[in-house]
Design an enzyme around this catalytic site. Structure first.
Site, PDB file in Angstrom:
ATOM      1  N   LYS A   1       0.831  -1.218   0.000  1.00 54.67           N
ATOM      2  CA  LYS A   1       0.000   0.000   0.000  1.00 54.67           C
ATOM      3  C   LYS A   1       0.855   1.253   0.000  1.00 54.67           C
ATOM      4  O   LYS A   1       0.488   2.255  -0.607  1.00 54.67           O
ATOM      5  CB  LYS A   1      -0.966   0.001   1.187  1.00 54.67           C
TER       6      LYS A   1
ATOM      7  N   LYS B   1      -7.571 -11.954  -7.804  1.00 59.40           N
ATOM      8  CA  LYS B   1      -8.874 -12.073  -7.133  1.00 59.40           C
ATOM      9  C   LYS B   1      -9.753 -10.863  -7.453  1.00 59.40           C
ATOM     10  O   LYS B   1      -9.240  -9.766  -7.712  1.00 59.40           O
ATOM     11  CB  LYS B   1      -8.703 -12.254  -5.619  1.00 59.40           C
TER      12      LYS B   1
ATOM     13  N   LYS C   1     -12.861  -5.143  -4.660  1.00 57.60           N
ATOM     14  CA  LYS C   1     -13.767  -3.984  -4.722  1.00 57.60           C
ATOM     15  C   LYS C   1     -13.048  -2.699  -5.086  1.00 57.60           C
ATOM     16  O   LYS C   1     -13.676  -1.726  -5.492  1.00 57.60           O
ATOM     17  CB  LYS C   1     -14.563  -3.834  -3.417  1.00 57.60           C
TER      18      LYS C   1
HETATM   19  P1  ATP Z   1      -9.848  -4.131  -1.411  1.00 57.35           P
HETATM   20  O1  ATP Z   1     -10.006  -4.177  -2.890  1.00 57.35           O
HETATM   21  O2  ATP Z   1     -10.309  -2.843  -0.787  1.00 57.35           O
HETATM   22  O3  ATP Z   1      -8.550  -4.644  -0.903  1.00 57.35           O
HETATM   23  P2  ATP Z   1     -11.304  -6.579  -1.196  1.00 57.35           P
HETATM   24  O4  ATP Z   1     -12.496  -6.612  -2.118  1.00 57.35           O
HETATM   25  O5  ATP Z   1     -10.098  -7.328  -1.627  1.00 57.35           O
HETATM   26  O6  ATP Z   1     -10.948  -5.093  -0.853  1.00 57.35           O
HETATM   27  P3  ATP Z   1     -11.291  -6.970   1.669  1.00 57.35           P
HETATM   28  O7  ATP Z   1     -11.971  -5.809   2.332  1.00 57.35           O
HETATM   29  O8  ATP Z   1      -9.805  -7.037   1.691  1.00 57.35           O
HETATM   30  O9  ATP Z   1     -11.851  -7.108   0.165  1.00 57.35           O
HETATM   31  O10 ATP Z   1     -11.826  -8.324   2.244  1.00 57.35           O
HETATM   32  C1  ATP Z   1     -12.968  -8.504   3.014  1.00 57.35           C
HETATM   33  C2  ATP Z   1     -13.263  -9.981   3.088  1.00 57.35           C
HETATM   34  O11 ATP Z   1     -13.727 -10.448   1.816  1.00 57.35           O
HETATM   35  C3  ATP Z   1     -12.051 -10.833   3.445  1.00 57.35           C
HETATM   36  O12 ATP Z   1     -12.467 -11.851   4.334  1.00 57.35           O
HETATM   37  C4  ATP Z   1     -11.625 -11.413   2.120  1.00 57.35           C
HETATM   38  O13 ATP Z   1     -11.002 -12.660   2.262  1.00 57.35           O
HETATM   39  C5  ATP Z   1     -12.952 -11.553   1.379  1.00 57.35           C
HETATM   40  N1  ATP Z   1     -12.743 -11.420  -0.060  1.00 57.35           N
HETATM   41  C6  ATP Z   1     -12.442 -10.278  -0.727  1.00 57.35           C
HETATM   42  N2  ATP Z   1     -12.345 -10.493  -2.040  1.00 57.35           N
HETATM   43  C7  ATP Z   1     -12.568 -11.831  -2.233  1.00 57.35           C
HETATM   44  C8  ATP Z   1     -12.606 -12.676  -3.381  1.00 57.35           C
HETATM   45  N3  ATP Z   1     -12.402 -12.212  -4.587  1.00 57.35           N
HETATM   46  N4  ATP Z   1     -12.870 -13.994  -3.210  1.00 57.35           N
HETATM   47  C9  ATP Z   1     -13.108 -14.456  -1.975  1.00 57.35           C
HETATM   48  N5  ATP Z   1     -13.086 -13.728  -0.858  1.00 57.35           N
HETATM   49  C10 ATP Z   1     -12.831 -12.421  -0.962  1.00 57.35           C
END
Ligand code: ATP
Ligand code: LTN
Length: 335
Positions: free
Chosen positions: A119, A201, A204
């Site tokens: 980050k 993955k 968001k």
């Molecule tokens: P950012 O893009 O802001 O990093 P993110 O969408 O990757 O966000 P997080 O806020 O880091 O999501 O994760 C919240 C929860 O959702 C965590 O438990 C993470 O493991 C799960 N999660 C996020 N994206 C995925 C995905 N693509 N598949 C499965 N689980 C996910």
């Protein structure tokens, strides 16, 4: 609505940052599992809004997203009668414990955190101290509830390991205080990949909105994004994980229909990518429909939403306060 003050079930805690609207990755990888864990565990689920300001967010937007994320938790089946569901900033004990833990965490170990390195490389103009000490706040989130299992994705495992190290160190120095937590990988978990770059993955914060489907996306948006989803030139639908695009679509179909990959392959046998994409779009739309309806209902009822937030915070605080009192006393702080 009332719960018993003592419980013999192991505690679990998890959180999601309200930085953006949640995706189906967040739903299938986190929220759906959280909902199934509510009876087996003493569950704490929070909107991690304090964490969200480590990257600058507009205050009004953060406030709105925090409430919307809370509403989405409820709509996705997190039941305030069975779980303690709350917004992090409503429970000031998180930050109180953070200071105590900060004095027991080392610069060296914080410098090794992969997420900090990533980050800070991305936001070179805003490497604030909060970004650096973020894992200590996360440790406080976990330890303040004496949570045993922490359902998180792979990227957060390092932070849970750090939490363990800090907790063990504290217990050795001040006597038995904290339950030592463990990362928890749910039995039925799903990793949803980006529709545009299926080796990554679904996220968001992806700058390309075609990569993700939001839980609140309208059916026509879902259909459009699926049409644009990356596949390959082979044409045949098989369950080969190396064909990342097609495999991802089959996986999404499987989690939507609660079937296996083999079931999905059988369902689409002999069909083309057009059928696959429209079939997956329909399955997603069907899965999200009840969540979206419930979300609209909850969000429209501000009194209910505020009442649930208040009760959740009170319940969380009742537990958190005990831990902070114990910790402060052990460290020689009077309150
Ligand atoms: P950012 O893009 O802001 O990093 P993110 O969408 O990757 O966000 P997080 O806020 O880091 O999501 O994760 C919240 C929860 O959702 C965590 O438990 C993470 O493991 C799960 N999660 C996020 N994206 C995925 C995905 N693509 N598949 C499965 N689980 C996910
Ligand atoms: N850092 C996590 C969100 C989070 C969390 C927590 C997860 C904040 N506090 C405590 C588990 C336990 C994230 O960015 N996904």
């Amino acid at each position: 609505m009332e719960t018993t003050a003592t419980t013999t079930k192991p505690g679990i805690l998890s959180g999601i940052q309200p930085t953006s609207v949640l995706t189906i990755g967040n739903y299938f990888g986190a929220l759906k599992n959280w909902a199934t864990m509510q009876d087996e565990f003493d569950a704490y689920y929070m909107v991690a809004n304090l964490h969200a300001q480590t990257v600058k967010m507009d205050p009004a937007e953060l406030r709105r997203r925090s409430a919307e994320t809370f509403a989405l938790f409820l709509a996705a089946g997190i039941d305030p009668a069975r779980s303690t569901v709350f917004v992090q900033s409503h429970v000031p004990e998180h930050t109180q414990l953070t200071w105590a833990l900060m004095c027991n965490a080392y610069m060296g170990e914080l410098s090794r955190m992969t997420q900090f390195k990533e980050k800070s490389a991305k936001t070179a103009d805003n490497i604030n101290a909060g970004l650096f000490t973020y894992p200590v706040l996360m440790a406080a989130d976990i330890l303040v509830y004496q949570a045993k299992y922490i359902p998180v994705g792979a990227d957060q495992k390092q932070h849970v390991e750090l939490t363990r190290d800090i907790a063990i160190r504290f217990n050795n120095m001040y006597g038995e205080t904290f339950v030592i937590p463990e990362p928890y990988i749910p039995k039925i978990g799903a990793r949803v990949m980006s529709l545009q770059e299926p080796e990554k993955k679904m996220s968001k914060s992806d700058p390309n909105p075609n990569g993700y489907i939001r839980i609140l996306d309208e059916p026509d948006v879902i259909i459009k994004k699926l049409k644009r989803a990356v596949t390959d030139s082979e044409g045949e639908i098989t369950g080969n994980p190396e064909r990342a695009g097609v495999y991802n679509l089959l996986s999404i179909y499987s989690v939507c229909t609660n079937g296996s990959i083999e079931d999905s392959v059988a369902h689409f046998a002999g069909k083309g990518y057009g059928d696959l994409k429209s079939g997956v779009a329909d399955a997603i739309i069907e899965t999200l429909k009840p969540i979206q309806t419930e979300y609209a209902r909850v969000l429209a009822d501000k009194a209910y939403l505020n009442e649930m937030m208040k009760r959740g915070a009170e319940r969380a605080q009742a537990t958190a306060r005990k831990t902070v009192r114990k910790v402060y006393h052990k460290m020689g702080f009077d309150t």
